[in-house]
Motif scaffolding. Structure first.
Motif, mmCIF file in Angstrom:
data_model
loop_
_atom_site.group_PDB
_atom_site.id
_atom_site.type_symbol
_atom_site.label_atom_id
_atom_site.label_comp_id
_atom_site.label_asym_id
_atom_site.label_seq_id
_atom_site.Cartn_x
_atom_site.Cartn_y
_atom_site.Cartn_z
ATOM 1 N N PHE A 17 -2.062 13.990 0.022
ATOM 2 C CA PHE A 17 -3.392 13.400 0.250
ATOM 3 C C PHE A 17 -3.760 12.478 -0.638
ATOM 4 O O PHE A 17 -4.118 11.241 -0.214
ATOM 5 N N LEU A 18 -3.417 12.518 -2.079
ATOM 6 C CA LEU A 18 -3.630 11.457 -2.909
ATOM 7 C C LEU A 18 -3.018 10.377 -2.703
ATOM 8 O O LEU A 18 -3.466 8.999 -2.926
ATOM 9 N N GLY A 19 -1.724 10.430 -2.273
ATOM 10 C CA GLY A 19 -0.862 9.251 -1.935
ATOM 11 C C GLY A 19 -1.351 8.386 -0.886
ATOM 12 O O GLY A 19 -1.266 7.216 -0.915
ATOM 13 N N ALA A 20 -1.535 9.283 0.369
ATOM 14 C CA ALA A 20 -2.204 8.499 1.332
ATOM 15 C C ALA A 20 -3.508 7.664 1.151
ATOM 16 O O ALA A 20 -3.562 6.616 1.685
ATOM 17 N N VAL A 53 -4.037 3.716 1.501
ATOM 18 C CA VAL A 53 -5.195 3.124 2.415
ATOM 19 C C VAL A 53 -6.009 2.275 1.435
ATOM 20 O O VAL A 53 -6.393 0.992 1.926
ATOM 21 N N ILE A 54 -6.448 2.601 0.167
ATOM 22 C CA ILE A 54 -7.262 1.802 -0.633
ATOM 23 C C ILE A 54 -6.690 0.461 -1.133
ATOM 24 O O ILE A 54 -7.132 -0.509 -0.772
ATOM 25 N N VAL A 55 -5.225 0.650 -1.356
ATOM 26 C CA VAL A 55 -4.458 -0.850 -1.687
ATOM 27 C C VAL A 55 -4.326 -1.561 -0.577
ATOM 28 O O VAL A 55 -4.483 -2.906 -0.447
ATOM 29 N N PHE A 56 -4.031 -1.048 0.625
ATOM 30 C CA PHE A 56 -3.997 -1.885 1.927
ATOM 31 C C PHE A 56 -5.557 -2.495 2.196
ATOM 32 O O PHE A 56 -5.452 -3.602 2.643
ATOM 33 N N TYR A 57 -6.414 -1.572 2.185
ATOM 34 C CA TYR A 57 -7.845 -2.165 2.492
ATOM 35 C C TYR A 57 -8.133 -3.357 1.623
ATOM 36 O O TYR A 57 -8.695 -4.402 1.770
ATOM 37 N N GLY A 107 0.859 -1.383 -0.150
ATOM 38 C CA GLY A 107 0.049 -0.046 0.040
ATOM 39 C C GLY A 107 0.733 1.150 -0.038
ATOM 40 O O GLY A 107 0.708 2.271 -0.782
ATOM 41 N N ALA A 108 2.011 1.166 0.702
ATOM 42 C CA ALA A 108 2.879 2.254 0.904
ATOM 43 C C ALA A 108 3.351 2.632 -0.499
ATOM 44 O O ALA A 108 3.714 3.573 -1.075
ATOM 45 N N ALA A 109 4.171 1.559 -1.246
ATOM 46 C CA ALA A 109 4.467 1.413 -2.420
ATOM 47 C C ALA A 109 3.780 2.408 -3.517
ATOM 48 O O ALA A 109 4.042 3.187 -4.242
ATOM 49 N N TYR A 110 2.468 1.785 -3.507
ATOM 50 C CA TYR A 110 1.421 2.238 -4.524
ATOM 51 C C TYR A 110 1.193 3.704 -4.073
ATOM 52 O O TYR A 110 0.890 4.645 -5.086
ATOM 53 N N GLY A 111 1.019 4.125 -3.058
ATOM 54 C CA GLY A 111 0.739 5.344 -2.489
ATOM 55 C C GLY A 111 1.621 6.474 -2.710
ATOM 56 O O GLY A 111 1.325 7.427 -3.217
ATOM 57 N N VAL A 112 2.975 6.303 -2.693
ATOM 58 C CA VAL A 112 4.180 6.929 -2.855
ATOM 59 C C VAL A 112 4.294 7.346 -4.289
ATOM 60 O O VAL A 112 4.358 8.409 -4.703
ATOM 61 N N LEU A 113 4.048 6.393 -5.050
ATOM 62 C CA LEU A 113 3.912 6.273 -6.539
ATOM 63 C C LEU A 113 3.007 7.106 -7.288
ATOM 64 O O LEU A 113 2.996 8.175 -7.874
ATOM 65 N N PHE A 114 1.719 7.036 -6.566
ATOM 66 C CA PHE A 114 0.601 7.568 -7.131
ATOM 67 C C PHE A 114 0.636 9.175 -6.613
ATOM 68 O O PHE A 114 0.332 9.963 -7.490
ATOM 69 N N GLY A 115 1.162 9.241 -5.466
ATOM 70 C CA GLY A 115 1.173 10.511 -4.994
ATOM 71 C C GLY A 115 2.222 11.584 -5.649
ATOM 72 O O GLY A 115 1.789 12.725 -5.964
ATOM 73 N N CYS A 116 3.411 11.136 -5.674
ATOM 74 C CA CYS A 116 4.446 11.723 -6.684
ATOM 75 C C CYS A 116 4.056 11.957 -7.638
ATOM 76 O O CYS A 116 4.125 13.037 -8.467
ATOM 77 N N ALA A 117 3.497 11.040 -8.540
ATOM 78 C CA ALA A 117 3.025 11.513 -10.036
ATOM 79 C C ALA A 117 2.068 12.371 -9.995
ATOM 80 O O ALA A 117 1.840 13.305 -10.889
ATOM 81 N N MET A 118 1.041 12.431 -9.301
ATOM 82 C CA MET A 118 -0.024 13.118 -9.361
ATOM 83 C C MET A 118 0.387 14.649 -8.943
ATOM 84 O O MET A 118 -0.084 15.687 -9.368
ATOM 85 N N GLY A 119 1.316 14.755 -7.866
ATOM 86 C CA GLY A 119 1.621 15.986 -7.428
ATOM 87 C C GLY A 119 2.554 16.607 -8.446
ATOM 88 O O GLY A 119 2.353 18.011 -8.735
ATOM 89 N N TYR A 120 3.547 15.816 -9.339
ATOM 90 C CA TYR A 120 4.220 16.525 -10.399
ATOM 91 C C TYR A 120 3.240 16.979 -11.593
ATOM 92 O O TYR A 120 3.524 18.022 -12.015
#
Length: 136
Positions: free
Chosen positions: A118-121, A125-129, A87-100
């Motif tokens: 916010f989007l990365g977190a 959470v979604i991937v973990f759930y 979940g953390a790996a997907y969150g970091v990837l998605f958050g960085c991509a959307m922030g950029y």
């Protein structure tokens, strides 16, 4: 004659598999398509800001390539990660991509950082759930 007299008739012949790991077409295709879409959207955002053609091409190719490679890397190791780290790996990837992407649309860096966090977190959470409720 007994079946053991002709071992070639009764022996099961299975083709030998190559020693390498086999991946599905989606394993390569999904990160590739995500990288292309990301690069095209980055080019769209950059061109709306009145940037030069060179800058548009560089940002779209580099951004798309980085996203594709990182998506491929996360997909390659996801099965070995516990659900929290996945979940953390997907969150970091998605958050960085959307922030950029948000930073390319002439928003302030502070807004880009906070929305990326916010989007990365949320993605983490979604991937973990999803992994928590679907694992056996």
């Amino acid at each position: 004659m007994a079946a053991s007299a002709h071992p070639s008739i009764t022996a099961r012949s299975t083709p030998a598999l190559p020693a390498g790991r086999h991946h599905s077409k989606a394993f390569v295709g999904v990160p590739l398509v995500l990288g292309i879409c990301y690069g095209l959207y980055a080019a769209f955002l950059t061109s709306n800001n009145g940037a030069s053609n060179t800058r548009i091409m560089v940002e779209s190719f580099v951004g798309g390539a980085v996203v594709a490679v990182l998506c491929f890397a996360v997909a390659a190791v996801q099965s070995r990660l516990p659900r929290e780290l996945r979940g953390a790996a997907y969150g970091v990837l998605f958050g960085c991509a959307m922030g950029y992407l948000l930073s390319l649309s002439d928003e302030t860096w502070l807004k880009s950082v906070f929305l990326g966090l916010f989007l990365g977190a949320a993605m983490g959470v979604i991937v973990f759930y999803v992994r928590y409720t679907r694992e056996t």
